[in-house]
Motif scaffolding. Sequence first.
Motif, PDB file in Angstrom:
ATOM      1  N   UNK A   1       0.848  -1.197   0.000  1.00 55.74           N
ATOM      2  CA  UNK A   1       0.000   0.000   0.000  1.00 55.74           C
ATOM      3  C   UNK A   1       0.877   1.238   0.000  1.00 55.74           C
ATOM      4  N   UNK A   2       0.300   2.360  -0.385  1.00 55.16           N
ATOM      5  CA  UNK A   2       0.987   3.648  -0.368  1.00 55.16           C
ATOM      6  C   UNK A   2       0.538   4.427   0.865  1.00 55.16           C
ATOM      7  N   UNK A   3       1.489   4.993   1.595  1.00 56.76           N
ATOM      8  CA  UNK A   3       1.167   5.753   2.794  1.00 56.76           C
ATOM      9  C   UNK A   3       0.612   7.129   2.467  1.00 56.76           C
ATOM     10  N   UNK A   4      -0.371   7.561   3.252  1.00 54.74           N
ATOM     11  CA  UNK A   4      -0.997   8.865   3.054  1.00 54.74           C
ATOM     12  C   UNK A   4      -0.909   9.769   4.276  1.00 54.74           C
ATOM     13  N   UNK A   5      -0.618   9.203   5.446  1.00 56.66           N
ATOM     14  CA  UNK A   5      -0.657   9.988   6.681  1.00 56.66           C
ATOM     15  C   UNK A   5       0.539  10.926   6.825  1.00 56.66           C
ATOM     16  N   UNK A   6       1.681  10.569   6.269  1.00 55.69           N
ATOM     17  CA  UNK A   6       2.877  11.379   6.440  1.00 55.69           C
ATOM     18  C   UNK A   6       3.532  11.236   7.803  1.00 55.69           C
ATOM     19  N   UNK A   7       3.125  10.259   8.608  1.00 52.43           N
ATOM     20  CA  UNK A   7       3.658  10.071   9.954  1.00 52.43           C
ATOM     21  C   UNK A   7       4.808   9.074   9.949  1.00 52.43           C
ATOM     22  N   UNK A   8       5.915   9.453  10.584  1.00 54.71           N
ATOM     23  CA  UNK A   8       7.088   8.585  10.706  1.00 54.71           C
ATOM     24  C   UNK A   8       7.572   8.641  12.150  1.00 54.71           C
ATOM     25  N   UNK A   9       6.797   8.023  13.049  1.00 52.46           N
ATOM     26  CA  UNK A   9       7.035   8.132  14.483  1.00 52.46           C
ATOM     27  C   UNK A   9       7.728   6.911  15.053  1.00 52.46           C
ATOM     28  N   UNK A  10       7.327   5.742  14.634  1.00 54.15           N
ATOM     29  CA  UNK A  10       7.884   4.499  15.173  1.00 54.15           C
ATOM     30  C   UNK A  10       8.957   3.951  14.239  1.00 54.15           C
ATOM     31  N   UNK A  11       9.663   2.933  14.720  1.00 56.02           N
ATOM     32  CA  UNK A  11      10.702   2.304  13.894  1.00 56.02           C
ATOM     33  C   UNK A  11      10.112   1.729  12.617  1.00 56.02           C
ATOM     34  N   UNK A  12       8.916   1.132  12.733  1.00 48.32           N
ATOM     35  CA  UNK A  12       8.269   0.552  11.551  1.00 48.32           C
ATOM     36  C   UNK A  12       7.871   1.635  10.559  1.00 48.32           C
ATOM     37  N   UNK A  13       7.336   2.755  11.043  1.00 49.89           N
ATOM     38  CA  UNK A  13       6.947   3.843  10.145  1.00 49.89           C
ATOM     39  C   UNK A  13       8.163   4.472   9.483  1.00 49.89           C
TER      40      UNK A  13
END
Length: 685
Positions: free
Chosen positions: A315-327
């Motif tokens: 899937x393509x990300x839409x939230x723009x959040x990069x908070x956790x290691x996975x994100x």
Amino acid sequence: MSGRSLLQSITFLLCCLLGSRTLPAQTEPEQLIEDVIAQEAEDGGEFTFNAAFDLLEAYARRPLDLNRADAETLSATYLLSPPQIDALLDYRRQMGSFVSVYELQVVPGLDLETIRRLLPYVTVARGLDDINVPLRTLLSEGSRELFVRASRRLERARGYEGDDPRYTGDPWRTYVKYRQRYGTQLSLGVVAEKDPGEAFLRGSNRRRGFDFYSAHLFLRGLNRRVRAVALGDFSVSFGQGLVLYTGFGFGKSSLTTSVARRSPTLQPYASVNEASFMRGAGVTLAFGKHVEATVFGSRRARTANLDSDSTSVTSLGLSGLHRTTAEVADRNALQQHSYGGSLRYTPTDRLQLSLNLLGEHLSRPLLRTPRPYNRFYFNGDRLHNLSLDYHYRLRNLSFFGEVAGAVIGGRAMLHGVNVGLDRRVDLAIVYRNYARDYRALSAQPFGESGGGRNEEGIYLGLEVRPATRWRINAYYDLWRHDWLRFNIDAPSSGHEYRLRINYSIKRHLDAYVELRSETKGYGVAAAGPDVKIDPVIPRTRFQARFHTGYKLRPALEWRSRLDLGYTEDASKGLQRGVMLYQDLHYRPLGPLSVSARLAVFHTDGYDVRFYEYENGLTYNARVLPYYNEGARSFLLLRYKGIRQLTLELRLAQTRSFDGRTFGSGLEATDKTRRTEVGGQVIWRW
């Protein structure tokens, strides 16, 4: 003197005599922008005005010349409906150039409220934007502004707790923007943002600093051949959005006849949505008076969910959040190359045809996890779309539409007409048919659901202005989905209506009553473990709203709103809710202005929610859902007593009266309150 010149002179004299008595006072541009968002943004979210109303900001400083504006330019202001635009252009063609802005009062279909909203942005005198200004002048002169904003929630979420927290950064949202403009001819800017929970100058962003950056240089009207040049980040919009639309466009709203989209193909991008823009270069060239061509190329990194072997994405990300290691691991997992163009032919001022092409190339194939509902979604690494869109005006009829197709997919079409039935009555009709197998990655057309697929429907919108102080808006929309949708395991259908009756007294009162009802299919849990398909049942959601805004004094406005509603279906039965708020807005000529709200609400759950606009820091506001049982309040202070500086402070809090805590998962706080604080400094010179 010719007959037309004599008639226009008489009209101008009458308008001047009546103008001081009938035209409302001009309102601060920022307030007009907030009013539009407050009325039309009904589905919740955060809004950055420089994305939605970029042109209005420029026209507030260098007004648009009504004698040179075309239909596309007027439509891009979002202040006129298509019938009003047609009426203005027809008047100008018949009567010649406008002599004064007061002449707007005799244009059929333009009421005083619409004129009031237009006045801060228009003129009838040729300004600097009407001539070719040297590039050196564009870069050295004009206006500049610097925004520095910071905000956060005070209650600590689970993601920040422990010796080894799941979130890699602190809870602050930080935003910096520099923008330089010269009317609409130049836009130069840089934006940087860090979302709550994202690292700043450490971890994955040790060298990057902020998590997201955007920069652009946009030039418009360089000469007769070069209409627009975009470098860096920019927006591209084709037709009615069946192929590509990264600009701002209203859907179903109380502006019931404003359903046709007509934005400039290229526009500067200065927002913080990390998915809806192009990054590269674009140019619009004119070949004579009737032919215009736009070409662009874009290459940008996208957040995407990698599969187990990292050879494809699901899937393509839409939230723009990069908070956790996975994100963080998903950030920049994919390179998306976009390219295409639009060839526009305008043989007369009544007809416009455009042929649009969009190509997409993904560095890794997009292979979604197979589910029945996404059977017809796009999978692969290459996609090509082609469309033809049109606008045609014939007397009191304005036709618009677009037909689109994908090389490896189905077809989609939208056709509509705006009709000026009378100087007091406007009608809009839109038919849409988006095939279940139509594939487009960036489609954003008018409709009930997003994506421009698996939907057929017809929309009827009506606006009636029976008297000077009255306005009636209504629409009815009927649609169906021939295939499954997310969490809906069968074909479904729905219908919706909305009725608003508005009464206003200039500079004193603005009141309306609104009724809104929607019935559509929802998926519910199956009766037992042996049932593989969840049943689909109809659910009705009804809301009634009573709103009053009253000017106690020229600088003091009181607003009151009461919302009542219910949701009913065979699974959960009848759920009810009520919401009441009181607002005070103090905006004197002095340096300090204040906005405040106190709201109380009681609903039986999220299914009965009321979306409410909240005044925010300049060019940033929210539309939030109020539900369950509690109270919501905010206080906004704005100080302009220091030359060239604006200082802002905002405090907001929601309290739960039924013991419910806020957030879930890593966002859970185990608190019955949620407090937000934010501040902003604006330097303009």
